[in-house]
Design an enzyme around this catalytic site. Sequence first.
Site, PDB file in Angstrom:
ATOM      1  N   SER A  80      39.203  51.922  29.432  1.00 44.57           N
ATOM      2  CA  SER A  80      39.389  51.123  30.643  1.00 44.57           C
ATOM      3  C   SER A  80      40.085  51.899  31.752  1.00 44.57           C
ATOM      4  O   SER A  80      40.318  51.364  32.834  1.00 44.57           O
ATOM      5  CB  SER A  80      40.212  49.881  30.308  1.00 44.57           C
ATOM      6  OG  SER A  80      41.515  50.256  29.929  1.00 44.57           O
TER       7      SER A  80
ATOM      8  N   ARG B 252      31.814  49.211  43.893  1.00 35.80           N
ATOM      9  CA  ARG B 252      32.739  48.062  43.788  1.00 35.80           C
ATOM     10  C   ARG B 252      34.164  48.593  43.658  1.00 35.80           C
ATOM     11  O   ARG B 252      34.458  49.484  42.866  1.00 35.80           O
ATOM     12  CB  ARG B 252      32.376  47.231  42.564  1.00 35.80           C
ATOM     13  CG  ARG B 252      33.311  46.051  42.283  1.00 35.80           C
ATOM     14  CD  ARG B 252      34.372  46.371  41.252  1.00 35.80           C
ATOM     15  NE  ARG B 252      35.101  45.185  40.817  1.00 35.80           N
ATOM     16  CZ  ARG B 252      36.191  45.232  40.058  1.00 35.80           C
ATOM     17  NH1 ARG B 252      36.696  46.384  39.671  1.00 35.80           N
ATOM     18  NH2 ARG B 252      36.782  44.123  39.686  1.00 35.80           N
ATOM     19  N   VAL B 253      35.046  48.056  44.456  1.00 32.19           N
ATOM     20  CA  VAL B 253      36.464  48.405  44.367  1.00 32.19           C
ATOM     21  C   VAL B 253      37.205  47.156  43.915  1.00 32.19           C
ATOM     22  O   VAL B 253      36.999  46.067  44.465  1.00 32.19           O
ATOM     23  CB  VAL B 253      36.993  48.902  45.726  1.00 32.19           C
ATOM     24  CG1 VAL B 253      38.512  49.062  45.693  1.00 32.19           C
ATOM     25  CG2 VAL B 253      36.332  50.227  46.088  1.00 32.19           C
ATOM     26  N   GLY B 254      38.044  47.312  42.914  1.00 35.25           N
ATOM     27  CA  GLY B 254      38.806  46.171  42.404  1.00 35.25           C
ATOM     28  C   GLY B 254      40.141  46.024  43.100  1.00 35.25           C
ATOM     29  O   GLY B 254      40.350  46.522  44.218  1.00 35.25           O
ATOM     30  N   ASP B 255      41.045  45.345  42.436  1.00 36.01           N
ATOM     31  CA  ASP B 255      42.372  45.101  43.003  1.00 36.01           C
ATOM     32  C   ASP B 255      43.303  46.295  42.858  1.00 36.01           C
ATOM     33  O   ASP B 255      44.218  46.472  43.664  1.00 36.01           O
ATOM     34  CB  ASP B 255      43.001  43.871  42.325  1.00 36.01           C
ATOM     35  CG  ASP B 255      43.082  44.014  40.809  1.00 36.01           C
ATOM     36  OD1 ASP B 255      42.230  44.719  40.223  1.00 36.01           O
ATOM     37  OD2 ASP B 255      43.985  43.422  40.201  1.00 36.01           O
TER      38      ASP B 255
ATOM     39  N   THR C 266      43.058  48.033  32.401  1.00 34.95           N
ATOM     40  CA  THR C 266      43.745  48.742  33.471  1.00 34.95           C
ATOM     41  C   THR C 266      45.124  49.040  32.908  1.00 34.95           C
ATOM     42  O   THR C 266      45.565  48.354  31.996  1.00 34.95           O
ATOM     43  CB  THR C 266      43.897  47.798  34.686  1.00 34.95           C
ATOM     44  OG1 THR C 266      42.600  47.447  35.172  1.00 34.95           O
ATOM     45  CG2 THR C 266      44.697  48.404  35.821  1.00 34.95           C
TER      46      THR C 266
ATOM     47  N   THR D  40      46.811  43.408  35.983  1.00 32.39           N
ATOM     48  CA  THR D  40      45.581  43.767  35.284  1.00 32.39           C
ATOM     49  C   THR D  40      44.741  42.493  35.152  1.00 32.39           C
ATOM     50  O   THR D  40      45.270  41.395  35.250  1.00 32.39           O
ATOM     51  CB  THR D  40      45.864  44.339  33.875  1.00 32.39           C
ATOM     52  OG1 THR D  40      46.531  43.347  33.086  1.00 32.39           O
ATOM     53  CG2 THR D  40      46.726  45.586  33.924  1.00 32.39           C
ATOM     54  N   GLY D  41      43.450  42.671  34.924  1.00 32.16           N
ATOM     55  CA  GLY D  41      42.582  41.492  34.770  1.00 32.16           C
ATOM     56  C   GLY D  41      41.562  41.414  35.884  1.00 32.16           C
ATOM     57  O   GLY D  41      41.242  42.423  36.525  1.00 32.16           O
TER      58      GLY D  41
ATOM     59  N   GLY E 260      39.955  41.570  38.952  1.00 27.14           N
ATOM     60  CA  GLY E 260      40.380  42.073  40.249  1.00 27.14           C
ATOM     61  C   GLY E 260      39.972  41.191  41.411  1.00 27.14           C
ATOM     62  O   GLY E 260      40.718  41.050  42.392  1.00 27.14           O
TER      63      GLY E 260
ATOM     64  N   THR F  85      42.799  52.559  36.837  1.00 30.32           N
ATOM     65  CA  THR F  85      41.749  51.853  36.090  1.00 30.32           C
ATOM     66  C   THR F  85      40.376  52.486  36.320  1.00 30.32           C
ATOM     67  O   THR F  85      40.159  53.166  37.329  1.00 30.32           O
ATOM     68  CB  THR F  85      41.679  50.380  36.557  1.00 30.32           C
ATOM     69  OG1 THR F  85      40.809  49.659  35.694  1.00 30.32           O
ATOM     70  CG2 THR F  85      41.169  50.252  37.981  1.00 30.32           C
TER      71      THR F  85
HETATM   72  N1  GLY Z   1      41.955  44.792  37.579  1.00 30.54           N
HETATM   73  C1  GLY Z   1      41.014  45.805  37.441  1.00 30.54           C
HETATM   74  C2  GLY Z   1      39.770  45.560  38.187  1.00 30.54           C
HETATM   75  O1  GLY Z   1      39.342  44.427  38.338  1.00 30.54           O
HETATM   76  O2  GLY Z   1      39.165  46.517  38.614  1.00 30.54           O
END
Ligand code: GLY
Length: 355
Positions: free
Chosen positions: A89, A233-236, A205, A256-257, A259, A223
């Site tokens: 991850s 795609r960009v996460g949080d 993450t 984490t989780g 995003g 992550t």
């Molecule tokens: N929290 C990690 C993501 O959604 O990319």
Amino acid sequence: MAAKAQFSRRRFFSTAAALLGGWPFLSRLQGGRAVAPTVQRRGTQLVVSSANGLEAAKTTYRLMSRGSDTLEAAISGVNLVENDPDDMSVGYGGLPNEDGVVELDSAVMHGPTHKAGAVAALQNIKNPSRVAQLVLETTDHVLLVGKGALRFAKANGFKEEELLTKKSRERWLKWKRDLSRRDDWLSDDEEDRGIARKVARPTGTIHVAAMNSDGDISCVTTTSGLAWKIPGRVGDSPIIGAGLYVDNAIGSCGSTGRGEANLQNLCCFAAVELMRTGLAPEEAGLEVLRRVASHTTEKRLLDDQGRPNFGLKFYLIAKDGRYAGATMWGPSKFAVADRRGTRLEECAVLYQREN
Ligand code: GLY
């Protein structure tokens, strides 16, 4: 001039009240002002991490004990996990996007200077947290993405390498073989929209936050993001205020989780602001989770009782040495390192799984 200042203040507080409307901490505003919690400097040295960061927390704590800066120590901690091919991850061996390409996101934030650095959708570089650190230290920018982030990393001597391992390639190929409607492209058919969410989609993450005995706090989140994501795609994780946030006078929060849920609610910034009003880390984390739950209205993201069907966790430190993990779904653990050693502790839970 005085009248103008008064007007601005009034406007600021009414705007703030409107923005925060309905939140329980409004009752904690005194005379229209948010009150910071009393700071009790106890000389607490402390590391808090996601559960996959047990070794990272231990290393971070040890480095701080030897005098390392909080940010340097925390990044050294997460580098262990970024370099680990068995953690699918984060970093090397992370699960790829839908084209089979590993794209990494990371952000770092240094409390004493309130500076941040981040990279997103970075390919072929094993340690995005180190590239984020260089964005913070050597540029006037905060976030570099994609090809620009890669060029920046290479200019700084980072080596390009294939991040897909045999194991992560096999997982990706299995996903491709099984592929039907189970991707991120939402069908026009309302009934089909839930399918992607019902398939296990790892979003692992690592977050590490470190506070030294002077009360300085820094943190890092890194992550490979959501497995099989749409390329780009960009996460949080690399977004300051979402994947992490520090106010050196108040505390820190990392996540984490899912995003997307965090991005829509800017949870880490909100949690630190809640701590500023006097909420304990645990209460702040749970309150932000409640807000995410109340903002989640799409059927595909809800279980049969109308609760979010995804995971989201926060890891919080308050300046006075209190800390917590808070999770949408429990039971769940987080890692802590302090003078009592390194261990996993239980997160505060919004919804408890029945089995
Ligand atoms: N929290 C990690 C993501 O959604 O990319």
